[in-house]
Design an enzyme around this catalytic site. Structure first.
Site, PDB file in Angstrom:
ATOM      1  N   THR A   1       0.854  -1.187   0.000  1.00 24.13           N
ATOM      2  CA  THR A   1       0.000   0.000   0.000  1.00 24.13           C
ATOM      3  C   THR A   1       0.889   1.234   0.000  1.00 24.13           C
ATOM      4  OG1 THR A   1      -1.774  -1.136   1.189  1.00 24.13           O
ATOM      5  CG2 THR A   1      -1.789   1.274   1.244  1.00 24.13           C
TER       6      THR A   1
ATOM      7  N   LYS B   1      -6.761   2.113  -3.491  1.00 29.17           N
ATOM      8  CA  LYS B   1      -6.406   1.623  -2.156  1.00 29.17           C
ATOM      9  C   LYS B   1      -6.276   2.782  -1.171  1.00 29.17           C
ATOM     10  CE  LYS B   1      -5.513  -1.379   0.964  1.00 29.17           C
ATOM     11  NZ  LYS B   1      -4.255  -2.087   1.153  1.00 29.17           N
TER      12      LYS B   1
ATOM     13  N   LYS C   1       0.068   5.043   8.851  1.00 27.58           N
ATOM     14  CA  LYS C   1       0.907   5.311   7.685  1.00 27.58           C
ATOM     15  C   LYS C   1       0.065   5.540   6.441  1.00 27.58           C
ATOM     16  CE  LYS C   1       2.062   2.121   5.119  1.00 27.58           C
ATOM     17  NZ  LYS C   1       1.628   1.500   3.817  1.00 27.58           N
TER      18      LYS C   1
END
Length: 300
Positions: A95, A170, A239
């Site tokens: 990701t 995503k 994150k």
């Protein structure tokens, strides 16, 4: 087919195991060697570096925690990219923010390497059961070449468009995941402060229009206070919220709620909650509430 796999954490180890179960020959690398031991015990070969792995395989998968780790594995002193030949394929399932994914695609394509950005949605349980969803950005013919491999690891493959588009989707997915979890946690804290039991709150909210379906899977963790053995560690969701904020900055989109949520998760990390499941944001907020003086908190 000979496949390289770099990154054997919570998700990557399970994804690699499913490729192995389908008869593919694996060469693996992970920063921590012992995480590769179960795969090696089943016949995978260990590579001493990503660079050593690259020339031996047809397709390389990466599943790493953040852009810096990917850059090191790909372009660092022992990175694999300069050791690949034209026509080899690199599939990044990490990701990352879309601009980073496009930069990696450009680096690969400059050397004649085919690249797919294919981040995944799913828990560690879904990874083990090969029930992941892949959000793929890149050339359609490269996706078709890799589709049989992706089908070993997932049951849904969505071609989102060109380079960076899988990462884009995503980003949206995890932005919603993080902000919805934090909002739901805050709602539970509010309800409990008003005298409602947690059981009543769960029964009223879960399955109703105000709660996302995934929240039902977090009920047992919250009720039992069990946030260890995370499906998705809190620090990695923070994150992803940060990367979503970076992406918004790059495109000029306003993300006030996301920026607040990512800082709440950051505060939880500072309190030592980073390795716990991201649903621990409820416990962090509840304990913060308990730490406040009671005077002035009772509704008038």
């Amino acid at each position: 087919m000979k496949i390289g796999f770099v990154g054997l954490g919570i998700m990557g180890s399970r994804m690699a195991a499913n490729l192995q179960k389908h008869g593919h020959s694996l060469i693996v690398f992970n920063r921590t060697r012992e995480k590769a031991d179960p795969l090696v015990a089943e016949g995978a070969r260990w590579a001493d570096s990503p660079a050593a792995l690259g020339p031996q395989v047809e397709v390389i998968f990466t599943m790493l925690a953040h852009p810096a780790a990917i850059q090191e594995a790909v372009l660092g002193k022992d990175g694999f990219l300069s050791h690949l030949g034209p026509g080899q394929i690199w599939v990044d399932c990490s990701t990352v923010n879309p601009s980073f994914s496009r930069n990696m695609a450009a680096e690969a394509q400059a050397q004649g390497i085919r690249f797919l950005g294919a981040p995944v949605t799913g828990s560690k349980g879904q990874a083990a059961l090969a029930q992941l969803t892949f959000w793929v950005g890149g050339e359609a013919n490269d996706l078709e070449t890799c589709r049989p491999l992706l089908e070993c690891m997932g049951n849904r493959i969505i071609h989102c468009g060109g380079q960076g588009m899988g990462a884009s989707l995503k980003m949206v997915m995890n932005q919603l995941l993080g902000t919805v979890m934090a909002t739901f946690a805050e709602g539970l804290v509010l309800g409990e402060s008003l005298g409602l039991s947690r059981k009543v709150l769960f029964e009223a909210l879960l399955g109703g229009p105000a709660a996302a379906p995934f929240l039902a899977s977090k009920r047992e963790r919250i009720e039992g206070g069990n946030y260890e053995e995370a499906d998705f560690p809190l620090r990695w969701l923070q994150k992803d919220l940060h990367l979503a904020a970076v992406s918004a900055y790059e495109t000029g989109a306003a993300m006030p709620l996301t920026n607040v949520a990512k800082e709440i998760y950051r505060l939880a990390i500072r309190e030592g909650r980073g390795s716990e499941d991201f649903s621990a944001i409820y416990d962090y907020l509840a304990q913060s509430q308990d730490a406040q003086p009671s005077e002035g908190r009772t509704p008038q």
